[in-house]
Design an enzyme around this catalytic site. Structure first.
Site, PDB file in Angstrom:
ATOM      1  CG  PHE A 176       5.514 108.541  19.827  1.00  0.00           C
ATOM      2  CD1 PHE A 176       4.803 109.094  18.455  1.00  0.00           C
ATOM      3  CD2 PHE A 176       6.729 109.211  20.665  1.00  0.00           C
ATOM      4  CE1 PHE A 176       6.080 110.162  17.808  1.00  0.00           C
ATOM      5  CE2 PHE A 176       7.505 109.686  19.812  1.00  0.00           C
ATOM      6  CZ  PHE A 176       7.358 110.586  18.558  1.00  0.00           C
ATOM      7  CB  CYS A 177       3.611 104.924  16.107  1.00  0.00           C
ATOM      8  SG  CYS A 177       1.566 103.781  16.611  1.00  0.00           S
ATOM      9  CB  THR A 178      -0.055 107.607  12.902  1.00  0.00           C
ATOM     10  OG1 THR A 178       1.160 107.437  12.261  1.00  0.00           O
ATOM     11  CG2 THR A 178      -0.544 108.673  12.497  1.00  0.00           C
TER      12      THR A 178
END
EC number: 1.14.-.-
Length: 328
Positions: A176-178
């Site tokens: 996951f990331c922003t």
């Protein structure tokens, strides 16, 4: 009520004429008082901008009028003031820089997981959960049981994978990331390296915070954002963190109590790294920012440029009036 819309957007798509898009896109943003930065590259578009509801709608409609961008991914949050000072459209080699040739999310990428299904996936003990963001982002918030690769930038991620992950051992990997864009590339990279089951959070942390109720959330802390808000909480409101102007890292109210903290100059994280000259320059900048605020003006950004031009024209008018008076 918060009336400024902050819109993160991206799309991986072939833009052969991306250089030709720069000027009209910048003109369009300026005409609609939209601030922020958009990146254009042959592989697509990426960035975060802010403006009024009407102006953001106008921008998105303008972008989607290009058939290549009609499936643009967008995520919105809201704030009282525009978190950006300037309006920029930059040309880049990559819209998110991994530094690995040949990685194409349009060709191969991990499986998207909706925010509503994310908790079930990362609760599976056979799933390795990896946070693809930078260490300073992770320091203020991440998902429960997520692995911190301890990278300072996204270019370091491929080396982390080579040193720590193995397709034969890590059968299921979730990332996951922003906002989702970094995971487009990180999952594509893992697929290229032979990993079979690779997943990523669709829409990133921001979409998860928007759609998953806080009482059901597995997110811990706040989410770092790349604008003047610094972080957002689970309600997507500005969080408790500020940003050190010396190193751009997030700081808390407790950090400001350190004897190494100087507002607008440095904090405990960069006090020893900055030179005397840098500290003096930052201190002078902070002084000018303070003076501009006292005058009700802006020291940096597009508004500051306009103010400087306005001041210049006023001075010219005064001098012209003085010359006319002297001739009488």
């Amino acid at each position: 009520m918060s009336n400024t819309v902050v819109c993160a957007l991206y799309r991986f798509v072939s833009l052969e004429n991306y250089q030709e898009i720069q000027a009209p896109l910048l003109k369009m943003m300026q005409a609609n008082n939209i601030k922020g930065t958009l990146l254009l590259a042959q592989e697509g578009i990426n960035g975060t901008v802010a403006g009024s509801r009407e102006d953001i709608n106008t921008l998105i409609a303008w972008l989607k009028s290009d058939p290549r961008l009609n499936k643009l991914t967008t995520k919105e949050s809201f704030t009282e003031e525009n978190p950006f000072y300037r309006t920029k459209v930059k040309l880049k080699k990559e819209i998110v820089t991994m530094g690995v040739e040949g990685i194409d999310p349009k060709r191969t990428a991990g499986s998207y997981v909706k925010p509503k299904d994310w908790n079930a996936l990362i609760s599976d003990p056979d799933v390795l959960l990896v946070d693809t963001r930078n260490d300073y982002e992770i320091s203020i918030g991440t998902f429960k049981n997520a692995v911190d690769p301890k990278t300072t930038n996204f270019r370091e991620f491929p080396q982390y994978v080579k040193d720590n992950l193995d397709p034969a051992v890590n059968k299921k990997v979730a990332m996951f990331c922003t906002g989702g864009i970094r995971c487009e590339k990180s999952t594509a990279y893992l697929k290229e390296q032979g990993f079979d089951e690779v997943y990523h959070l669709e829409g990133g942390v921001l979409k998860y915070l928007e759609e998953v109720p806080q009482e059901e959330s597995m997110w811990q802390g706040e989410c770092f954002v790349f604008d003047n808000r610094v972080s957002v909480n689970h309600k997507l409101e500005k969080g408790q963190y500020d940003q050190c102007h010396g190193c751009r890292l997030p700081i808390t109210e407790d950090d400001k109590k350190s004897d190494k903290y100087q507002e607008g100059v440095c904090c405990h994280q960069c006090h020893e790294q900055l030179t005397v000259e840098q500290k003096q320059r930052f201190a002078q900048r902070e002084k000018q920012v303070g003076l501009a605020k006292q005058r009700g003006q802006t020291h940096i950004g597009n508004d500051a440029v306009a103010q400087l031009e306005n001041n210049r024209l006023k001075k010219q008018a005064v001098k012209q009036a003085q010359r006319v008076e002297a001739k009488k």
